[in-house]
Scaffold this active site. Structure first.
Site: not given
Ligand code: UT7
Length: 335
Positions: A117, A289, A259
């Site tokens: 990125c 993204n 970004h």
């Molecule tokens: O471009 C390169 C750099 N990339 C980035 O900067 C991306 C950085 N990361 C992020 O943007 C975020 O971490 C994500 C958008 C990928 C994920 O968001 P989050 O708030 O960190 O969610 P999480 O991974 O902590 O997951 C929270 C919950 C989990 O469920 P439990 O364990 O709390 O029951 C996940 O399983 O949300 C669940 N989850 C979803 N639920 C509905 C993960 N993905 C989804 C989804 N829909 N698509």
């Protein structure tokens, strides 16, 4: 080598495919919903390049052709073309070679640059050095990625994030006395990131095999929370460092150009550097993204609003980890 010229962006263009992948369409594919995606990422839809045999170059060629046309640039006067991508058409030749050939940049040498990125910012910094040293007078930098080619549409943690697109800029010399141009850049890397954001198979360490395909190892994997935290810290620090170097206050900045990975990341970075959200370029809601394409696509979207003398801080973070910031004083009034 002695610095003799100041590099400046002389034009910007972009291309996104027509096919739109909405949050509600994703809801039919994996266990997710529009509310989760919108509140956690800010993304509402993304563009997808569909069609057999169409690679990243298809989008990049459109962006570069349009760029050369709108800046009235004869392709044969381009000295160098850099393509930042993690989704090249193929491992070799470089996608940049394919683009240069297609747009008629017959005199240019060209190569790909891979910094995930951060690729576009690294490429722009490289272009600025070629201009500054006098080695090149006109450089095209294109950031392009067909993220749909390495996205697992059965993995809800990643498939909601990525989209396809391309953006390109023309970099030329600018009189240093004007004060405009690419003033300064900071590029950073920490290989610790290899553990948190990667595409495991398809390289020399783990070449493609029946097993790698069966294990979904050709798709992008991300430890979202770790990357999230690292992105907020790294981008904030590097923006603060850049502002301090040039004695810039938040009031001096016309736009922060981050970004587009996650709207929550952008808000946290903007808060930490005390730049209000009205001054933050945003298009993640419509493209998601697009990896190396997010920065030039932002500049393309906002080009009409930009005025000569506007002060921009670009900041990026991506796989590697790679990150950085660039201070640009915009060189022309919006087209
Ligand atoms: O471009 C390169 C750099 N990339 C980035 O900067 C991306 C950085 N990361 C992020 O943007 C975020 O971490 C994500 C958008 C990928 C994920 O968001 P989050 O708030 O960190 O969610 P999480 O991974 O902590 O997951 C929270 C919950 C989990 O469920 P439990 O364990 O709390 O029951 C996940 O399983 O949300 C669940 N989850 C979803 N639920 C509905 C993960 N993905 C989804 C989804 N829909 N698509």
């Amino acid at each position: 080598m002695k610095t003799i010229n100041r590099a400046a962006i002389a034009g910007v263009s972009g291309y996104v495919p027509d096919d739109v992948l909405t949050n509600s369409a994703l809801q039919e594919m994996v266990n997710t919903n529009d509310e989760w995606i919108t509140t956690r990422t800010g993304i509402q839809e993304r563009r997808i390049l569909k069609g057999e045999g169409l690679g990243t170059s298809v989008m990049a060629i459109q962006a570069v052709k349009d760029l050369l046309q709108k800046t009235e640039t004869d392709p044969e006067t381009v000295d160098l073309l850099i393509c930042a991508t993690i989704t090249p058409d193929m491992i070799t030749p470089a996608t940049a070679n394919i683009i240069a050939h297609a747009v008629g940049a017959t005199r240019a040498f060209s190569y790909d640059l891979q910094a995930a990125c951060s690729g576009f910012l690294y490429g722009l910094d490289t272009a600025a050095q070629f201009i500054a040293s006098g080695r090149a007078k006109k450089v095209v930098v294109v950031g392009a990625d067909k993220m749909s080619s390495i996205t697992n549409y059965a993995d809800r943690a990643t498939c909601i994030l990525f989209g396809d697109g391309a953006g390109a800029v023309l970099v030329t010399t600018h009189p240093p006395e004007s004060g405009c141009g690419i003033v300064d850049s900071i590029c950073k890397t920490d290989g610790i990131g290899q553990n948190f954001l990667y595409q495991k198979a398809g390289g020399s360490k783990l070449p493609a095999s029946h097993e790698t395909v069966a294990a979904n190892a050709h798709y992008i994997y991300q430890d979202g929370q770790t990357v999230f935290k690292a992105a907020v810290t790294a981008m904030s620090e590097v923006v603060i460092e850049m502002m301090a170097r040039h004695k810039l206050t938040p009031a001096d900045i016309t736009y922060l150009v981050p970004h587009q990975a996650n709207q929550r990341i952008l808000k946290l970075v903007a808060d930490r550097v005390a730049i209000p959200m009205e001054k933050v370029m945003l298009n993640i809601h419509k493209y998601g993204n697009t990896t190396a394409a997010t920065i030039p696509l932002c500049l393309w979207d906002y080009e009409q609003k930009l005025k000569k003398g506007d002060k921009l801080i670009v900041t990026v973070f991506g796989g590697g980890f790679t990150w950085g910031a660039m201070y640009i004083v915009w060189g022309y009034d919006g087209l």
